[in-house]
Design a protein around this motif. Sequence first.
Motif, mmCIF file in Angstrom:
data_model
loop_
_atom_site.group_PDB
_atom_site.id
_atom_site.type_symbol
_atom_site.label_atom_id
_atom_site.label_comp_id
_atom_site.label_asym_id
_atom_site.label_seq_id
_atom_site.Cartn_x
_atom_site.Cartn_y
_atom_site.Cartn_z
ATOM 1 N N ASP A 215 0.830 -1.207 0.000
ATOM 2 C CA ASP A 215 0.000 0.000 0.000
ATOM 3 C C ASP A 215 0.868 1.263 0.000
ATOM 4 O OD1 ASP A 215 -2.239 -1.586 0.045
ATOM 5 O OD2 ASP A 215 -2.627 -1.337 2.188
ATOM 6 N N VAL A 216 1.940 1.243 0.794
ATOM 7 C CA VAL A 216 2.864 2.385 0.833
ATOM 8 C C VAL A 216 3.482 2.603 -0.547
ATOM 9 C CG1 VAL A 216 5.069 3.225 1.750
ATOM 10 C CG2 VAL A 216 3.392 2.194 3.291
ATOM 11 N N LEU A 217 3.910 1.513 -1.157
ATOM 12 C CA LEU A 217 4.529 1.605 -2.472
ATOM 13 C C LEU A 217 3.542 2.109 -3.512
ATOM 14 C CD1 LEU A 217 7.027 1.144 -4.192
ATOM 15 C CD2 LEU A 217 6.359 -1.256 -4.435
ATOM 16 N N HIS A 218 2.313 1.594 -3.492
ATOM 17 C CA HIS A 218 1.286 2.024 -4.439
ATOM 18 C C HIS A 218 0.979 3.512 -4.282
ATOM 19 C CE1 HIS A 218 -0.629 -2.176 -5.380
ATOM 20 N NE2 HIS A 218 0.594 -2.049 -5.817
ATOM 21 N N ALA A 219 0.873 3.960 -3.026
ATOM 22 C CA ALA A 219 0.570 5.371 -2.783
ATOM 23 C C ALA A 219 1.685 6.263 -3.306
ATOM 24 C CB ALA A 219 0.344 5.609 -1.292
ATOM 25 N N HIS A 220 2.914 5.824 -3.108
ATOM 26 C CA HIS A 220 4.045 6.624 -3.599
ATOM 27 C C HIS A 220 4.045 6.693 -5.125
ATOM 28 C CE1 HIS A 220 8.024 8.451 -3.668
ATOM 29 N NE2 HIS A 220 8.336 7.587 -4.632
ATOM 30 N N LEU A 221 3.817 5.556 -5.767
ATOM 31 C CA LEU A 221 3.800 5.537 -7.230
ATOM 32 C C LEU A 221 2.667 6.399 -7.777
ATOM 33 C CD1 LEU A 221 4.528 1.746 -7.784
ATOM 34 C CD2 LEU A 221 6.026 3.630 -8.442
ATOM 35 N N ALA A 222 1.492 6.314 -7.135
ATOM 36 C CA ALA A 222 0.371 7.138 -7.582
ATOM 37 C C ALA A 222 0.710 8.617 -7.451
ATOM 38 C CB ALA A 222 -0.880 6.801 -6.770
ATOM 39 N N GLY A 223 1.405 8.971 -6.376
ATOM 40 C CA GLY A 223 1.792 10.355 -6.175
ATOM 41 C C GLY A 223 2.746 10.880 -7.227
ATOM 42 N N LEU A 224 3.531 9.981 -7.813
ATOM 43 C CA LEU A 224 4.455 10.410 -8.871
ATOM 44 C C LEU A 224 3.718 10.963 -10.090
ATOM 45 C CD1 LEU A 224 7.121 7.536 -8.889
ATOM 46 C CD2 LEU A 224 7.357 9.833 -7.956
#
Length: 205
Positions: free
Chosen positions: A187-196
């Motif tokens: 979830d942390v990784l997905h949120a970071h990627l979405a933020g990019l």
Amino acid sequence: MPRRIDHEGRSRLIAEAVCRLADEHGLEGVTLRDVAARAGVSMGAVQRCFRTKEEMLLFTLGQIGDRIQERLRARRLESPAQSAMTVLGHAATEIALLQEEHRAEARVWLAFLAQAAVSTPLAKTLKANYAALEETFVRLLSEAVGTTGRATAARDPRREARTLLALTDGLTAHVLIGHLTPQEAQDVLHAHLAGLWGAPGDPAP
């Protein structure tokens, strides 16, 4: 007629034994004698493949990196039309080693990382691996920005690549010690990627 020996195959067999021992006991538990016993070969066979323990560890580290790269290539071949954003997400997930089937690999990778702090040859190899991964992330970030026009990651692709690479390593460690579950780390990784891509909170592509 003398029997031909598959040195490359034997070296890979030995590297697998190194990984199993490192997973169980850390790198301090890896000796040439124990590796030979675990691989089912003689001490002489190990020494014919590797002159020193350090040489054996360097080869094993390269094998782990090759396995990760091979998984990335396989995912790309499965869906050749996928976007750079999607490929970046897959790459980050593979490098973070969050899947249960990769947990032993993650433990071994972090054992090598710790050893590299006191081993110049291992550190040199790891730096080269990280540099290659960084370039892959930079390329995928640049491609994704070029095709989507979403510019959050375009501000500094190299900085974003380094941030993502550091994040994947951190998530690996946090999952291994139980601070995060694999799903929480994902979830942390997905949120970071979405933020990019300028869409915080959206699921990763």
